[in-house]
Motif scaffolding. Structure first.
Motif, PDB file in Angstrom:
ATOM      1  N   GLN A  58      -4.496   6.053 -36.463  1.00  0.00           N
ATOM      2  CA  GLN A  58      -4.694   7.147 -37.409  1.00  0.00           C
ATOM      3  C   GLN A  58      -4.517   6.540 -38.796  1.00  0.00           C
ATOM      4  O   GLN A  58      -3.531   5.856 -39.064  1.00  0.00           O
ATOM      5  CB  GLN A  58      -3.679   8.253 -37.170  1.00  0.00           C
ATOM      6  N   TYR A  59      -5.490   6.756 -39.667  1.00  0.00           N
ATOM      7  CA  TYR A  59      -5.511   6.129 -40.984  1.00  0.00           C
ATOM      8  C   TYR A  59      -5.165   7.138 -42.069  1.00  0.00           C
ATOM      9  O   TYR A  59      -5.634   8.276 -42.038  1.00  0.00           O
ATOM     10  CB  TYR A  59      -6.892   5.532 -41.256  1.00  0.00           C
ATOM     11  N   PRO A 107     -10.363   7.625 -34.933  1.00  0.00           N
ATOM     12  CA  PRO A 107     -11.718   7.239 -34.516  1.00  0.00           C
ATOM     13  C   PRO A 107     -12.515   8.392 -33.904  1.00  0.00           C
ATOM     14  O   PRO A 107     -13.709   8.526 -34.152  1.00  0.00           O
ATOM     15  CB  PRO A 107     -11.471   6.124 -33.501  1.00  0.00           C
ATOM     16  N   LYS A 108     -11.875   9.235 -33.126  1.00  0.00           N
ATOM     17  CA  LYS A 108     -12.582  10.364 -32.505  1.00  0.00           C
ATOM     18  C   LYS A 108     -13.082  11.339 -33.567  1.00  0.00           C
ATOM     19  O   LYS A 108     -14.213  11.819 -33.491  1.00  0.00           O
ATOM     20  CB  LYS A 108     -11.665  11.085 -31.516  1.00  0.00           C
ATOM     21  N   GLN A 109     -12.268  11.607 -34.580  1.00  0.00           N
ATOM     22  CA  GLN A 109     -12.694  12.488 -35.664  1.00  0.00           C
ATOM     23  C   GLN A 109     -13.866  11.876 -36.424  1.00  0.00           C
ATOM     24  O   GLN A 109     -14.812  12.583 -36.787  1.00  0.00           O
ATOM     25  CB  GLN A 109     -11.543  12.746 -36.635  1.00  0.00           C
ATOM     26  N   MET A 117     -18.129   9.128 -47.032  1.00  0.00           N
ATOM     27  CA  MET A 117     -17.709  10.332 -46.306  1.00  0.00           C
ATOM     28  C   MET A 117     -16.286  10.175 -45.781  1.00  0.00           C
ATOM     29  O   MET A 117     -15.478  11.110 -45.861  1.00  0.00           O
ATOM     30  CB  MET A 117     -18.669  10.623 -45.150  1.00  0.00           C
ATOM     31  N   ILE A 118     -15.967   8.998 -45.259  1.00  0.00           N
ATOM     32  CA  ILE A 118     -14.631   8.750 -44.722  1.00  0.00           C
ATOM     33  C   ILE A 118     -13.605   8.763 -45.849  1.00  0.00           C
ATOM     34  O   ILE A 118     -12.509   9.327 -45.701  1.00  0.00           O
ATOM     35  CB  ILE A 118     -14.622   7.440 -43.909  1.00  0.00           C
ATOM     36  N   LEU A 119     -13.936   8.180 -46.996  1.00  0.00           N
ATOM     37  CA  LEU A 119     -13.025   8.200 -48.135  1.00  0.00           C
ATOM     38  C   LEU A 119     -12.777   9.638 -48.590  1.00  0.00           C
ATOM     39  O   LEU A 119     -11.627  10.012 -48.867  1.00  0.00           O
ATOM     40  CB  LEU A 119     -13.572   7.353 -49.283  1.00  0.00           C
ATOM     41  N   TYR A 172     -18.772  12.224 -38.471  1.00  0.00           N
ATOM     42  CA  TYR A 172     -19.646  11.395 -39.295  1.00  0.00           C
ATOM     43  C   TYR A 172     -20.529  10.429 -38.503  1.00  0.00           C
ATOM     44  O   TYR A 172     -21.244   9.639 -39.099  1.00  0.00           O
ATOM     45  CB  TYR A 172     -18.805  10.603 -40.307  1.00  0.00           C
ATOM     46  N   GLY A 173     -20.458  10.478 -37.181  1.00  0.00           N
ATOM     47  CA  GLY A 173     -21.268   9.580 -36.360  1.00  0.00           C
ATOM     48  C   GLY A 173     -20.861   8.132 -36.493  1.00  0.00           C
ATOM     49  O   GLY A 173     -21.659   7.226 -36.260  1.00  0.00           O
TER      50      GLY A 173
END
Length: 73
Positions: free
Chosen positions: A62-63, A21-23, A9-11, A28-29
């Motif tokens: 932020q990634y 991290p907050k997003q 999901m993150i990818l 996505y928990g």
């Protein structure tokens, strides 16, 4: 029924937008985004980190996805 992992999901998110991290937590928990990012990096994805200053005392990561594993530039 197929279950998608937090890493997947993150990818998918990173393919379109950077993530904080907050997003990750809200969407996505995911409480440990840095750990998920490390797994993605270990899998060969090129992900860069930018530090965002929120206020005088607070910074967050932020990634950004630069290049996916296995893609040719």
């Amino acid at each position: 029924m197929t279950r998608i992992s937090q890493e997947q999901m993150i990818l998918q998110h990173l393919r379109k937008n950077p993530i904080t991290p907050k997003q990750a937590l809200n969407s996505y928990g995911c409480f440990r985004l840095a750990a998920r990012i490390k797994c993605l990096r270990d899998a060969g994805h090129h992900i860069e980190t930018k530090r965002l200053r929120i206020d005088e005392y607070t910074e967050v990561a932020q990634y950004f996805l630069i290049k996916e594993a296995g893609t040719v530039v």
